[in-house]
Write a protein that holds these residues in place. Structure first.
Motif, PDB file in Angstrom:
ATOM      1  N   ASP A  40       1.111  -1.241  -0.055  1.00 60.31           N
ATOM      2  CA  ASP A  40       0.031  -0.467   0.151  1.00 60.31           C
ATOM      3  C   ASP A  40       1.205   0.861   0.341  1.00 60.31           C
ATOM      4  OD1 ASP A  40       1.057  -0.494   2.919  1.00 60.31           O
ATOM      5  OD2 ASP A  40      -0.856  -0.112   2.934  1.00 60.31           O
ATOM      6  N   PRO A  56      -1.070   1.470  -6.272  1.00 61.79           N
ATOM      7  CA  PRO A  56      -0.712   1.186  -7.303  1.00 61.79           C
ATOM      8  C   PRO A  56      -2.808   1.983  -7.509  1.00 61.79           C
ATOM      9  CG  PRO A  56      -0.022  -0.571  -6.642  1.00 61.79           C
ATOM     10  CD  PRO A  56      -0.089   0.246  -5.675  1.00 61.79           C
ATOM     11  N   ASP A  57      -4.174   1.553  -6.794  1.00 57.52           N
ATOM     12  CA  ASP A  57      -4.772   1.967  -6.776  1.00 57.52           C
ATOM     13  C   ASP A  57      -5.503   3.090  -6.572  1.00 57.52           C
ATOM     14  OD1 ASP A  57      -6.216   1.600  -4.259  1.00 57.52           O
ATOM     15  OD2 ASP A  57      -6.903   0.109  -4.266  1.00 57.52           O
ATOM     16  N   THR A  58      -4.848   4.372  -6.427  1.00 64.89           N
ATOM     17  CA  THR A  58      -4.981   5.537  -5.796  1.00 64.89           C
ATOM     18  C   THR A  58      -5.575   6.465  -6.213  1.00 64.89           C
ATOM     19  OG1 THR A  58      -3.065   4.950  -3.834  1.00 64.89           O
ATOM     20  CG2 THR A  58      -3.816   7.926  -3.939  1.00 64.89           C
ATOM     21  N   ASP A  59      -6.951   6.751  -6.391  1.00 64.44           N
ATOM     22  CA  ASP A  59      -7.435   8.103  -6.858  1.00 64.44           C
ATOM     23  C   ASP A  59      -6.584   9.482  -6.850  1.00 64.44           C
ATOM     24  OD1 ASP A  59      -9.522  10.182  -8.126  1.00 64.44           O
ATOM     25  OD2 ASP A  59     -10.827   9.414  -7.379  1.00 64.44           O
ATOM     26  N   ARG A  91       2.781   5.786 -10.017  1.00 61.89           N
ATOM     27  CA  ARG A  91       2.168   5.572  -8.807  1.00 61.89           C
ATOM     28  C   ARG A  91       1.927   6.552  -8.616  1.00 61.89           C
ATOM     29  NH1 ARG A  91       4.269   1.435  -6.725  1.00 61.89           N
ATOM     30  NH2 ARG A  91       3.359   1.643  -4.751  1.00 61.89           N
ATOM     31  N   ARG A 135     -12.111   5.524   4.702  1.00 60.05           N
ATOM     32  CA  ARG A 135     -11.526   4.187   4.425  1.00 60.05           C
ATOM     33  C   ARG A 135     -11.541   2.948   5.225  1.00 60.05           C
ATOM     34  NH1 ARG A 135      -8.201   3.213  -0.940  1.00 60.05           N
ATOM     35  NH2 ARG A 135      -6.551   2.732   0.733  1.00 60.05           N
ATOM     36  N   ARG A 142     -10.691  -5.449   2.591  1.00 59.89           N
ATOM     37  CA  ARG A 142      -9.951  -6.245   1.590  1.00 59.89           C
ATOM     38  C   ARG A 142      -9.010  -6.867   2.893  1.00 59.89           C
ATOM     39  NH1 ARG A 142      -7.858  -0.772  -0.870  1.00 59.89           N
ATOM     40  NH2 ARG A 142      -9.209  -0.566  -2.291  1.00 59.89           N
ATOM     41  N   ASP A 207      -4.063   8.564   3.333  1.00 61.50           N
ATOM     42  CA  ASP A 207      -4.821   7.909   2.651  1.00 61.50           C
ATOM     43  C   ASP A 207      -6.162   6.895   2.965  1.00 61.50           C
ATOM     44  OD1 ASP A 207      -2.033   6.542   0.246  1.00 61.50           O
ATOM     45  OD2 ASP A 207      -1.594   7.104   2.199  1.00 61.50           O
TER      46      ASP A 207
END
Length: 313
Positions: A40, A56-59, A91, A135, A142, A207
């Motif tokens: 993460d 990698p999936d960060t908006d 990233r 989150r 997850r 985050d």
């Protein structure tokens, strides 16, 4: 993209922030340091500057909103060096001033009061318009997904039963009541002193920052206390400091557990799920602490909806 590719580029970003007029291969006496390298996030340091490559999936838009909140709450959150993240090898990267972390080797000096006071101040701050949801429940969900993918393990059934007993909002299957500005992943690793080494304590890692139920930010120490992993005096110091600072997650007086129970259960399940997943992946038994949270999940399955102070018994 591999770590062999990311780390040099991330380190170059930190170096450029410190020496913007110099080549990224500067030969200054300051050594580079790898502070964290997880799925993460990867974090490196050069001098007084830290560069973080987010998951990698960060908006990027959501991250930029969270960075702005951090910049606008000095004295509570560590302010970033830039309000906008930068793209690097797919990233999102952010730059921060370095702060001295909590020393894990001196648990008696853990800044529980500072953590609680900062949380109370965060929870009392206005929730900015357009801020994404906190989150925390997503991270718990997850963790359960990771458990299910890890394969058979003797502790998995108890964790999944406890998970099934949580309300939908705690399992990220329904909207969480947006009552306050929340950190989303509070633990002692999320505090640093800035300026280092003796400045005031500040919260880091935005985050998971967002609008949500402030009880979630108290849930990890509450769960540790309920599982017998946090001494009662440390829990009381934390809780009292939060109440004295006017934190809205729990009543100023009286039993705090009705407000904390669901979130504490969820954090216990999350912790147990990760412990079991790691145990299964490494083909090794649970250690004493990991077994304690799995045992707590087993007790949850047969208890009344509220754990209260009987959680650890």
């Amino acid at each position: 993209m591999t770590a062999d590719t990311l780390l040099p580029a991330l380190t170059a970003s930190a170096r450029h922030a410190v020496h913007p007029a110099a080549d990224t291969d500067c030969s200054c006496a300051t050594e580079d340091a790898l502070l964290a390298d997880r799925d993460d996030g990867t974090v490196v340091r050069h001098g007084d500057t830290v560069a973080k490559a987010h998951a990698p999936d960060t908006d990027p838009a959501a991250l930029a909103r969270r960075l702005s909140v951090s910049a606008d709450l000095p004295g509570v959150l560590l302010p970033p060096l830039d309000r906008a993240p930068a793209a690097l090898l797919g990233r999102q990267v952010t730059l921060w001033p370095y702060g001295s972390p909590v020393d894990p080797d001196t648990p008696d000096a853990a800044p529980w009061e500072a953590a609680a006071t900062l949380l109370a101040r965060l929870h009392r701050a206005p929730v900015p318009v357009g801020l994404p949801p906190m989150r925390g429940p997503l991270k718990a969900a997850r963790a359960i997904g990771r458990l299910r993918a890890a394969g058979p393990h003797p502790g998995a059934a108890a964790v999944l039963r406890a998970w099934a007993g949580l309300p939908d909002w705690a399992r990220a299957q329904a909207p969480m009541a947006a009552r306050a500005l929340c950190h989303g992943d509070l633990h002692l690793g999320q505090l640093v002193r800035h300026p280092a080494p003796d400045g005031p304590w500040l919260l880091i890692d935005v985050d998971d920052l967002g609008a949500g139920d402030p009880a979630w930010d108290l849930a990890r120490p509450a769960a540790w206390y309920a599982c017998g992993l946090l001494p009662p005096d440390a829990w009381l110091r934390f809780l009292t400091a939060y109440q004295d600072a006017g934190g809205p997650a729990v009543p100023a007086e009286g039993d705090p557990w009705p407000a904390l129970d669901v979130a504490a259960r969820a954090l216990t399940v999350q912790t147990a799920a990760l412990a079991v997943a790691k145990s299964a992946a490494a083909d090794r038994p649970l250690d004493e602490v990991q077994q304690a949270v799995v045992d707590a999940c087993d007790r949850m399955s047969g208890e009344s909806p509220e754990l209260g102070q009987g959680f650890a018994t």
